[in-house]
Each structure stands twice: as structure tokens, then as C-alpha cells.
Design a protein around this motif. Structure first.
Motif, PDB file in Angstrom:
ATOM      1  N   LEU A 164      -6.567  32.187  26.327  1.00 40.82           N
ATOM      2  CA  LEU A 164      -7.994  32.462  26.166  1.00 40.82           C
ATOM      3  C   LEU A 164      -8.327  33.911  26.504  1.00 40.82           C
ATOM      4  N   VAL A 165      -7.718  34.414  27.578  1.00 36.17           N
ATOM      5  CA  VAL A 165      -7.959  35.815  27.960  1.00 36.17           C
ATOM      6  C   VAL A 165      -7.474  36.753  26.860  1.00 36.17           C
ATOM      7  N   GLU A 166      -6.267  36.470  26.329  1.00 32.10           N
ATOM      8  CA  GLU A 166      -5.725  37.314  25.273  1.00 32.10           C
ATOM      9  C   GLU A 166      -6.559  37.240  23.995  1.00 32.10           C
ATOM     10  N   GLN A 190       4.953  40.030  17.853  1.00 31.32           N
ATOM     11  CA  GLN A 190       3.578  39.914  18.320  1.00 31.32           C
ATOM     12  C   GLN A 190       3.548  40.048  19.843  1.00 31.32           C
ATOM     13  N   PRO A 191       2.963  41.112  20.376  1.00 30.99           N
ATOM     14  CA  PRO A 191       2.979  41.316  21.835  1.00 30.99           C
ATOM     15  C   PRO A 191       2.397  40.143  22.615  1.00 30.99           C
ATOM     16  N   ALA A 192       1.292  39.566  22.127  1.00 35.05           N
ATOM     17  CA  ALA A 192       0.678  38.448  22.858  1.00 35.05           C
ATOM     18  C   ALA A 192       1.621  37.244  22.909  1.00 35.05           C
ATOM     19  N   LEU A 193       2.266  36.933  21.781  1.00 40.10           N
ATOM     20  CA  LEU A 193       3.207  35.815  21.762  1.00 40.10           C
ATOM     21  C   LEU A 193       4.441  36.100  22.602  1.00 40.10           C
ATOM     22  N   THR A 194       4.843  37.369  22.624  1.00 35.90           N
ATOM     23  CA  THR A 194       6.006  37.736  23.439  1.00 35.90           C
ATOM     24  C   THR A 194       5.742  37.463  24.910  1.00 35.90           C
ATOM     25  N   TRP A 195       4.565  37.895  25.395  1.00 38.49           N
ATOM     26  CA  TRP A 195       4.238  37.662  26.806  1.00 38.49           C
ATOM     27  C   TRP A 195       4.034  36.178  27.081  1.00 38.49           C
ATOM     28  N   ALA A 196       3.458  35.446  26.125  1.00 35.49           N
ATOM     29  CA  ALA A 196       3.309  33.998  26.308  1.00 35.49           C
ATOM     30  C   ALA A 196       4.670  33.323  26.391  1.00 35.49           C
ATOM     31  N   TYR A 197       5.606  33.795  25.590  1.00 32.26           N
ATOM     32  CA  TYR A 197       6.963  33.236  25.619  1.00 32.26           C
ATOM     33  C   TYR A 197       7.613  33.491  26.979  1.00 32.26           C
ATOM     34  N   TYR A 198       7.480  34.724  27.480  1.00 36.24           N
ATOM     35  CA  TYR A 198       8.024  35.032  28.804  1.00 36.24           C
ATOM     36  C   TYR A 198       7.390  34.146  29.871  1.00 36.24           C
ATOM     37  N   LEU A 199       6.085  33.946  29.766  1.00 35.96           N
ATOM     38  CA  LEU A 199       5.374  33.145  30.767  1.00 35.96           C
ATOM     39  C   LEU A 199       5.867  31.703  30.766  1.00 35.96           C
ATOM     40  N   VAL A 200       6.076  31.139  29.570  1.00 36.53           N
ATOM     41  CA  VAL A 200       6.563  29.759  29.474  1.00 36.53           C
ATOM     42  C   VAL A 200       7.970  29.650  30.047  1.00 36.53           C
ATOM     43  N   LEU A 258       3.539  20.643  35.993  1.00 34.73           N
ATOM     44  CA  LEU A 258       3.277  20.755  34.553  1.00 34.73           C
ATOM     45  C   LEU A 258       1.807  21.052  34.290  1.00 34.73           C
ATOM     46  N   LEU A 259       0.925  20.431  35.062  1.00 32.91           N
ATOM     47  CA  LEU A 259      -0.497  20.722  34.909  1.00 32.91           C
ATOM     48  C   LEU A 259      -0.797  22.179  35.214  1.00 32.91           C
ATOM     49  N   PHE A 260      -0.191  22.698  36.286  1.00 31.22           N
ATOM     50  CA  PHE A 260      -0.405  24.102  36.641  1.00 31.22           C
ATOM     51  C   PHE A 260       0.101  25.027  35.539  1.00 31.22           C
ATOM     52  N   LEU A 261       1.279  24.706  34.985  1.00 29.42           N
ATOM     53  CA  LEU A 261       1.841  25.527  33.916  1.00 29.42           C
ATOM     54  C   LEU A 261       0.952  25.487  32.683  1.00 29.42           C
ATOM     55  N   LEU A 262       0.459  24.299  32.324  1.00 26.64           N
ATOM     56  CA  LEU A 262      -0.393  24.164  31.155  1.00 26.64           C
ATOM     57  C   LEU A 262      -1.696  24.924  31.321  1.00 26.64           C
ATOM     58  N   VAL A 263      -2.305  24.816  32.495  1.00 24.11           N
ATOM     59  CA  VAL A 263      -3.560  25.533  32.748  1.00 24.11           C
ATOM     60  C   VAL A 263      -3.337  27.041  32.699  1.00 24.11           C
ATOM     61  N   THR A 264      -2.216  27.506  33.255  1.00 25.61           N
ATOM     62  CA  THR A 264      -1.923  28.941  33.247  1.00 25.61           C
ATOM     63  C   THR A 264      -1.750  29.462  31.830  1.00 25.61           C
ATOM     64  N   VAL A 265      -0.997  28.731  31.004  1.00 27.33           N
ATOM     65  CA  VAL A 265      -0.777  29.162  29.616  1.00 27.33           C
ATOM     66  C   VAL A 265      -2.086  29.178  28.841  1.00 27.33           C
ATOM     67  N   MET A 266      -2.914  28.145  29.023  1.00 21.63           N
ATOM     68  CA  MET A 266      -4.190  28.093  28.308  1.00 21.63           C
ATOM     69  C   MET A 266      -5.118  29.222  28.756  1.00 21.63           C
ATOM     70  N   ALA A 267      -5.138  29.491  30.061  1.00 21.34           N
ATOM     71  CA  ALA A 267      -5.980  30.577  30.563  1.00 21.34           C
ATOM     72  C   ALA A 267      -5.523  31.924  30.006  1.00 21.34           C
ATOM     73  N   TYR A 268      -4.217  32.122  29.976  1.00 22.01           N
ATOM     74  CA  TYR A 268      -3.683  33.377  29.432  1.00 22.01           C
ATOM     75  C   TYR A 268      -4.020  33.520  27.948  1.00 22.01           C
TER      76      TYR A 268
END
Length: 394
Positions: free
Chosen positions: A20-22, A258-268, A8-18
Motif C-alpha cells: 500500500l505504501v509503495e 521492477q524495483p517495487a517487486l524486487t523489494w517485495a520479493y526480498y521482504l517475503v 504468518l499474520l505478521f508477515l501478511l500484514v507487513t507485506v500488505m502495508a508495504y
């Protein structure tokens, strides 16, 4: 204290990093031709939609989010009005067209600007929206109005259009050409239908933000719309965005927009699937491998024997050897070992199956060991050899 789950920590860090980059990366220009009235991208139509009330001299322009049939049968506009369609493809079935024809026939106006239009519409009005072959593509092809009051000497150039689209007129009466391209092909026509008019335009890109704001062709859309009278105007968004507006959209519908939200949704979703696969099973401490208990009695005997041998206590070792051997005979054959006499010898030979002479020799060695005051190393070796031979034979 329970340790936090590393997955869960890895998933949370990945989502937050993505995220911030976006958020901080430079936004590329989106050249997608949406023609939507709430899009500020180059090929949206927000600028024209906001200017339309002043052009039509109306307090507001109503946005329509219903199919043509539903809108014209459920709303029934009072008085004369304009109905504007600006989209990539104008799609309408028989019921939609029947109501649209009725609407225009009663004295209203309909402007349709699209690259693709249904053949049924073209057959009814006497035109066909056509395309030249790809080898005739020309992004420098200029457009112009036929009316001298609207015509621009240098013409209008729409560099993002390939110049292949044009209108083929199939009848002579009732159609007025309002605009042509440099090949003298019609791209903008007016068709009289009953008491009203259809305005058919084959270049919707001309109405977008890119060509309306700070561009040499910025007045083209205004001139094209000047053919519409200053009546209440309806702007269709159903062809581009469907029935639901922003207030009625579901969360997922907004995410897909929203393309950014779409990719975030796929990532989650992918992260959760990986978590279920690799960490969803029951977690418990590793069970240590337990080896089965070993029979160490033989090792113990060897260690004791080695101890006696190293101390050279041959007498003690020989007597224990006799003692343990006689105990084994009592347990194995049920013999009485108090008297090692002739009767004992015959009974042991009979039960063990050994020759009588070999059994007699073994009994003699045992009897002598019991009677001797002290036993030497030779006596121990001789006695041990006889006992081992007996055990191997039986």
C-alpha cells in the motif's frame, strides 16, 4: 478451533502495508539511462523508437534481441538496410565485428551511438572514443552539426551530460565529421566502409525521451537520423535487455526489472527465513515442571506429635512413643519385645553396641512406661531423651 499463526499474520500484514505504501507514495523520477525502447522514463528511447518508422518511411522497425553475429548469420536481411545501436556501452567480440563489417561492406549502414566502444572497432575504422579528464567536465558544453543546413545557431545543450566525451580521429581518408562540440572536437562522424557507412556517435543521451520531447534540443535526434537513408531499419535491444522480450521473460526476470517487486520479493524471502528460524520447530504445549514426590512421613509424625503436645495428652504420646520404638527395634534387630527382661537387655546391648548399663536404663524406662497407669510430662521428656540418645548413638 485452531488459532491462526501469529508469525504468518505478521508477515501478511507487513507485506500488505508495504504494498500500500509503495502504491500510494509519489513516484520519484527515475533518471537511470537505460536507452531501452520500451522505457518511458527520461532516459529511455520509447519516443524515438515509435517515431522511427515514419522517419525511415517504413511500416515498422524490427527489434533485434540477438547478438550481432547470430542476427546477421541467421536472418541475412534481404536488400539494403540500417542497423541502429543506441546504448551506454557498445559491446561486440571478434565474431560480432566480423559480421558487422561484412554487413556494412555490402552496402548497408550502421549507426552506433555509445559512450564506450571496443578498441578493435576504433582501430578498424580509424577513431577512438575518448574522455576528457574530470576537471574538463562541462555540462553547459554545446553540440552542433557541421552541415549548415542542419546547424543550429545557438547549438544544442545537453545539461545531463558532463561534456567529457569526444571522438579522436586517427586517419584522414574515408571519415567525414558530421558533428562537433564547442571545443571543436568530433562527436559524430561518418566512416565509409566498402559500399556502406558506419555512423559513429558519442552522445547517446541525445536520443532519449528527455531531449526528444518538449525540449530545445528535440530536433537533434531527428537531424542525426536524417543521415540514414529511408531503408528497412533494425533496432538493437540485445545490448540493453538481452535475448528475451516481455513475452519470453520468466517471473523472476520480470520481478528484477521492477524495483517495487524486487523489494517485495526480498521482504517475503527474509520473512520466510525468520519464520523458519523462530517458528519452524515443532510447536507443543509447555511441559510443566514436576517436582519429585516428597517423603512426608516425618512431617506427619511431627504434626501428630505437635497435636498431642498441644492437647497435653502426655500419657498417650509416651505410650505411642514406646510402641513405635519397640516396633523399630523388632524391625532393625529382629528382637522379641514381648518380655523386656534381662535377656532382652543383654541381646539389645550386644546387637546395638551400647554399654550394658545404658541399655539397661533404657529398658527400665520402657518397662516402667508400660506398667504405669498414667505418664506425666516429665515421664514423657525423660523417655523421649533416652530414645533420642539411643538413636543418635547407634
Amino acid at each position: 478451533m485452531r488459532k491462526p499463526n501469529k508469525y504468518l499474520l505478521f508477515l501478511l500484514v507487513t507485506v500488505m502495508a508495504y504494498a500500500l505504501v509503495e502504491y500510494y507514495r509519489p513516484r520519484p523520477i527515475d533518471w537511470t539511462p537505460t536507452y531501452e525502447n520500451d522505457d518511458r522514463i527520461p532516459f529511455g528511447t520509447q519516443a524515438l523508437f515509435e517515431l522511427l518508422p515514419s522517419l525511415m518511411q517504413q511500416p515498422a522497425v524490427k527489434t533485434v534481441r540477438l547478438p550481432v553475429y547470430n542476427f546477421l548469420t541467421e536472418t541475412r536481411p534481404a536488400g539494403r538496410s540500417n542497423y541502429v545501436f543506441i546504448c551506454r556501452s557498445f559491446e561486440a567480440d571478434a565474431n560480432d565485428l566480423r559480421q558487422l563489417f561484412r554487413y556494412v561492406k555490402q552496402g548497408n549502414n550502421c549507426l552506433i551511438s555509445a559512450y564506450d566502444m571496443p578498441d578493435s572497432l576504433g582501430k578498424a575504422l580509424g577513431f577512438k572514443a575518448d574522455l576528457r579528464t574530470p576537471d574538463r567536465a562541462d555540462s553547459s558544453l554545446r553540440q552542433n552539426f557541421v552541415n549548415p543546413a542542419l546547424k543550429k545557431p545557438a547549438g544544442y545543450r545537453f545539461s545531463r551530460d558532463d561534456g567529457r566525451n569526444y571522438l579522436r580521429i586517427n586517419k584522414t581518408g574515408g571519415i567525414t565529421v558530421l558533428g562537433r562540440n564547442a571545443r571543436q572536437e568530433p562527436v559524430f562522424i561518418r566512416v565509409q566502409y566498402g559500399k556502406g557507412h558506419f555512423f559513429i556517435h558519442n552522445l547517446p543521451l541525445a536520443f532519449t525521451n528527455y531531449y526528444l520531447l518538449n525540449h530545445p534540443s528535440s530536433d537533434y535526434a531527428i537531424k542525426a537520423l536524417s543521415y540514414l537513408p529511408a531503408w528497412p531499419t533494425y533496432w538493437d535491444e540485445y545490448q540493453k535487455q538481452g535475448r528475451f522480450d516481455e513475452d519470453q521473460q520468466s517471473i523472476l526476470r520480470y520481478i528484477w526489472s521492477q524495483p517495487a517487486l524486487t523489494w517485495a520479493y526480498y521482504l517475503v524471502v527474509i520473512g520466510l527465513l525468520l519464520y523458519v528460524i523462530f517458528a519452524g520447530k515443532r510447536t507443543q504445549r509447555i511441559i510443566p515442571v514436576m517436582e519429585p514426590p516428597r517423603n512426608t512421613s516425618l512431617d506427619f509424625v511431627k504434626d501428630v506429635g505437635r497435636l498431642y503436645f498441644q492437647q497435653r495428652d502426655h500419657d498417650n504420646m509416651a505410650r505411642k512413643k514406646v510402641q513405635y520404638f519397640l516396633a523399630d527395634l523388632r524391625e532393625r534387630y529382629g528382637l522379641n519385645t514381648n518380655q523386656l527382661d534381662h535377656e532382652f537387655t543383654e541381646t539389645l546391648a550386644r546387637k546395638s553396641g551400647l554399654p550394658t548399663d545404658q541399655t539397661a536404663e533404657l529398658v527400665r524406662l520402657l518397662r516402667n512406661a508400660q506398667k504405669s497407669v498414667t505418664l506425666s510430662e516429665y515421664d514423657l521428656l525423660t523417655l523421649n531423651g533416652a530414645i533420642e540418645k539411643f538413636n543418635q548413638t547407634v
